[in-house]
Design an enzyme around this catalytic site. Structure first.
Site, short mmCIF file in Angstrom:
data_model
loop_
_atom_site.label_atom_id
_atom_site.label_comp_id
_atom_site.label_asym_id
_atom_site.label_seq_id
_atom_site.Cartn_x
_atom_site.Cartn_y
_atom_site.Cartn_z
N GLY A 62 28.43 45.17 39.15
CA GLY A 62 29.77 45.14 38.61
C GLY A 62 30.24 46.48 38.09
O GLY A 62 31.43 46.79 38.13
N LYS A 65 30.63 49.00 41.86
CA LYS A 65 30.86 48.01 42.91
C LYS A 65 30.69 48.57 44.32
O LYS A 65 30.31 47.85 45.24
CB LYS A 65 32.28 47.42 42.78
N SER A 174 30.60 34.27 39.68
CA SER A 174 31.75 34.95 39.08
C SER A 174 32.83 33.91 38.80
O SER A 174 33.15 33.08 39.66
CB SER A 174 32.30 36.01 40.03
N GLY A 267 28.97 40.81 27.08
CA GLY A 267 28.64 41.52 25.85
C GLY A 267 27.99 40.63 24.83
O GLY A 267 27.49 39.54 25.14
#
EC number: 1.3.5.2
Length: 340
Positions: A62, A65, A174, A267
């Site tokens: 990510g 990419k 995703s 996170g």
């Protein structure tokens, strides 16, 4: 040094900052500067999936990419690098703005939508790289490919990246591609895994090497759903599971600026949820498949917690954005200090 750089980068929009950082890391890699500017982590070699890793702390997919900065990230001290998600055809992703910082929570929300330049472009960047370590390539489906034809896209990517990758990650988790997460369950998952396993055996015969396949799953699953996924992975002969992708949950960030934005949350807020999935997987897999843990690692001790929960390797992304290369060293040191 990174603290100052972050202050400057955080004055820019998140996506502009991301693109600029990627350019700088890539340029530093081409010039061989990153290794000189960053203190390297201690050597902590580990063997997983039949591959030899310099250390167990990798870059999650990510961030790069298109494979634009493979050498640059490797020089920062990562034990392995995963690039992508890449799709068969180039696609622009979702409309901007689509990337949001939540610094109060050391978090990021993204709804990028697999924006990438396509698998052929990525392969060109891999060929141009000098990196000889473990390289993962993360594959997905194009936005406009119907979910019922998703297998076709994964097989196209598998065929193309097979000889370029140390291992291949299949992204079915995703939250930013409609319908994608449905591929994690039931007959859809079985059909995908069976097709991947069959094609991998064909490719292994043709190329004389068996490239490991990993499946990346979401954190938003019940224990029962996680157990079913674990059973399917073992039955189909997959080689690893990456736990986890971003979460659709918003616990702890609802009241923050941008906390209500659509997309996947990564996170610090996903740490507990992601580590729980690792623990459940470890219990179900019983050591038969290695777990690569990603999600919420913003301090070195979090990496050690993932290993203690049953992971063999860890990956970082959002924590790297907030803490910089020092987090790689902290994570390696924390894992090295664990009781044997």
């Amino acid at each position: 040094m990174y603290t100052l750089a972050r202050q400057l980068l955080f004055k820019l929009s998140p996506e502009t900052s991301h693109d600029l950082s990627l350019d700088l890391i890539g340029a530093g890699g081409r010039l061989g500067l990153n290794g000189m500017l960053c203190k390297q982590p201690a050597s902590l070699p580990v063997s997983v999936m039949g591959l030899n890793f310099a250390n167990p702390v990798g870059l999650a997919a990510g961030l790069d990419k298109n494979g634009a900065a493979i050498d640059g990230f490797a020089q920062l001290g990562f034990g392995f690098v995963e690039i992508g998600t890449v799709t068969p055809r180039p696609q622009p992703g979702n409309p901007k703005p689509r990337l949001f910082r939540l610094p109060e929570a050391t978090a990021i929300i993204n709804r990028m939508g697999f924006n990438n330049l396509g698998v052929d472009h990525l392969l060109g960047r891999v060929r141009a790289s000098r990196y000889k370590g473990v390289l993962g390539i993360n594959i997905g489906k194009n936005f406009d490919t119907p979910v019922e034809r998703a297998v076709d896209d994964y097989l196209i990517c598998l065929d193309k990246v097979y000889t370029a990758a140390s291992y291949i990650t299949v992204n079915v988790s995703s939250p930013n591609t409609p319908g994608l997460r449905s591929l994690q369950f039931g007959d859809s998952l079985k059909q995908l895994l069976d097709a991947l396993a069959e094609r991998r055996e064909q490719l292994a015969g043709a190329h004389g090497k068996r490239v490991p396949l990993a499946i990346k799953i979401a954190p938003d699953m019940s224990d029962e759903e996680t157990a079913l996924v674990a059973a399917a992975l073992m039955e189909s002969g997959m080689d690893a599971v990456i736990a986890t992708n971003t979460t659709l949950g918003r616990e702890g960030v609802e009241a923050l600026p941008y906390g209500g934005e659509a997309g996947g949350l990564s996170g610090a807020p996903v740490l507990e949820k992601s580590t729980h999935i690792v623990k459940v997987l470890a219990g179900e897999l019983g050591g038969k498949l290695p777990i690569i843990a990603a999600g919420g690692i913003t301090e070195g001790r979090h990496a050690a917690e993932k290993i203690a929960a049953g992971a063999s390797l860890v990956q970082i992304y959002s924590g790297f954005i907030y803490k910089g290369p020092a987090l790689i060293r902290e994570a390696v040191d924390a894992i090295a200090a664990m009781p044997r």
